[in-house]
Design a protein around this motif. Structure first.
Motif: not given
Lengths: 311, 224
Positions: A42-50, A204-208
């Motif tokens: 699995t892979k985080p579906y939304s990218e976090f770009k600080p 998993l989806h809830d987890l991101g």
């Protein structure tokens, strides 16, 4: 958390008997432990770009996560890895496995091990690969709806819509890969729209996280001192076949029937230099001992990097 | 007065050189023995603290001792005549009354009785050893002779044969017959069947994936 020291190798199918009997003689283990796992990658579906700012911690990573559970249907029990898997025209091989949430006759409990691993340590003159692995095992109950529970238990098909919820949630995900969800059941999803559900996939989806791929591993495990010796084959879903009767068809990831070997030692603390040195020495000794049979090598750390690349 | 007396004494007849070399050799032997003795004694006194010298170091020390003793004996041997004809006596100025013990030790020419015993023992043992080796050497010679005869015989026999390839003449003859031809075909068929199976297993001799490629799939979802 463990620090995993490892070496890898592969050998062709024709050397299977020889390798197995050597390992048996070496370790003194007549009946090796079976490895039979199912893994969701699995892979985080939304990218976090600080925003990169000076003076702040800018190295914020996202990691692929492996969700590992046992593969324990009858196909797994009957699968003998000493028999080569050959692709033939009229595919008679019975590599059909139960879909994970397809048949839930009473068996709703699963232990999932969530694993995130760091990129192996870099450095010159390395003798083994050293990687930090974080694992957390959780027990998950796959519940369907509470209202129609009795009904659902009787009919496995009713359980399918649980997963369609996930499908609705991330519509354009790689559902071609994950066929726990079946298209023909979509029309039934209306029945369960207001049911209380707890599917691992929706968890998993809830987890991101979204499921990117899945694979099955079948093999044997030997022990030699502190060393784990694993010999296995990796299976993936065969996309040429439609799933039927809650089952999906598997094929080998490496169609040449080549076996993968992984030998490793888990050191409980990454800071325990003494144990790590001892472990590397043990592995090196083992590598030298078995070099005429299989040549164990240090895996390339770049290939074991499970960080999500920022685009 | 005393000085005059000494001066009168003729020192030219003393074999100074010979005695000096022997003295230095003796000194070496003495030092080596002293060192060994100290090491052993040190261990005996503090068995827990000090380790026994290792086998290798003991061995090398014995080796050194042996060489030193050997040069000493050869030195003594080469100056045999001169030493035999030399007589030792104290000068009149020597305080004989005070150093009587030392004087008797220095003037003694014969070995002590216990040393005599050692020497006798050693000679006896040497004799026994010689006798026993003489007996076995006879049989050893016989064994050698037998071995020589064997190798000669083998060579002789070998000359009568010619070796080409790995098959006997019978096998070669058999292969030319009709039956042999059939067997050949059968073997070839078996061989090709085996390679065929091997091909099927490896999916048509495809190149197997490397462990790294497998790892890449397992960690990053990159299909090989």
């Amino acid at each position: 958390m463990v620090q995993q020291l490892s070496l890898v190798a592969s050998f062709p199918h024709s050397k299977y008997v020889q390798t197995m009997s050597t390992l048996r003689a070496l370790t003194g283990i007549e009946k090796p432990q079976d490895i039979s796992t199912y893994t969701l990658l699995t892979k985080p579906y939304s990218e976090f770009k600080p925003k990169v700012e000076p003076g702040k911690v800018n190295q914020i990573e996202q990691y692929f996560m492996k969700c590992i559970t046992t593969w324990d249907d009858s196909t797994s029990d009957n699968l003998d890895i000493s028999v080569p898997i050959i692709k033939s025209g009229n595919d008679e091989s019975n590599l059909w496995v139960d879909t994970l949430f397809g048949d839930l006759n009473g068996n709703t409990r699963r232990n999932w091990t969530l694993q995130i691993s760091d990129i192996p340590t870099a450095g010159k003159n390395q003798t083994v690969s050293a990687q930090t692995v974080y694992e957390s095992t959780l027990v998950h109950y796959h519940t369907t709806n509470t209202k129609k529970g009795s009904l659902a238990n009787g009919e496995p098909k009713k359980d399918e819509p649980v997963d369609t919820e996930m499908k609705d949630a991330d519509a354009d995900a790689d559902l071609k890969e994950v066929r726990e969800v079946k298209v023909e059941n979509q029309d039934e999803s209306s029945i369960n729209t207001n049911a209380t559900t707890d599917s691992f996939l929706s968890f998993l989806h809830d987890l991101g996280y979204e499921v990117k791929n899945q694979y099955w591993i079948k093999g044997v495990r030997y022990f030699h001192g502190d060393i784990f010796i694993e010999t296995f084959k990796v299976f993936v879903r065969d996309d040429d076949f439609q799933s039927k009767d809650n089952q999906i068809k598997l094929k080998l990831l490496d169609s040449t029937n080549t076996f993968q070997v992984k030998v490793y030692i888990n050191v409980p603390k990454a800071t325990d230099v003494e144990l790590i040195n001892q472990g590397s020495k043990d592995l090196q000794k083992f590598q030298d001992f078995i070099k005429n049979l299989i040549s164990l090598e240090i895996p390339d750390r770049m290939y074991m990097d499970s960080r999500v690349l920022k685009s | 007065m005393n000085m005059n007396k000494v001066e009168r004494f003729d020192t030219s007849s003393i074999p100074l050189e010979t005695l000096e070399t022997i003295r230095s050799r003796l000194n070496q032997v003495h030092l080596s023995l002293r060192k060994l003795f100290d090491q052993l004694n040190h261990h005996n006194r503090h068995p827990t603290k000090v380790r026994y010298p290792s086998y290798q170091s003991l061995q090398s020390q014995f080796q050194i001792l042996l060489t030193q003793l050997h040069t000493l004996t050869s030195n003594l041997d080469s100056n045999d005549e001169q030493l035999k004809s030399t007589n030792v006596y104290p000068l009149p100025t020597f305080p004989a009354a005070q150093q009587e013990n030392l004087l008797t030790t220095l003037l003694r020419k014969k070995p002590l009785p216990e040393i005599d015993e050692w020497i006798d023992n050693a000679i006896l043992k040497c004799k026994q050893l010689n006798e026993s080796t003489q007996q076995s050497s006879a049989s050893l010679r016989q064994v050698d002779e037998f071995a020589q005869w064997c190798s000669a015989k083998v060579e002789e026999l070998q000359e009568e044969f010619h070796f080409y390839g790995f098959q006997t003449a019978q096998e070669l003859e058999h292969s030319t017959t009709e039956e042999g031809e059939k067997e050949k075909v059968k073997k070839a068929a078996l061989e090709s069947k085996r390679t065929e199976e091997e091909r099927a297993i490896t999916d048509g001799d495809k190149k197997p994936l490397t462990p790294n490629q497998i790892l890449k799939f397992m960690f990053q979802d990159v299909r090989p």
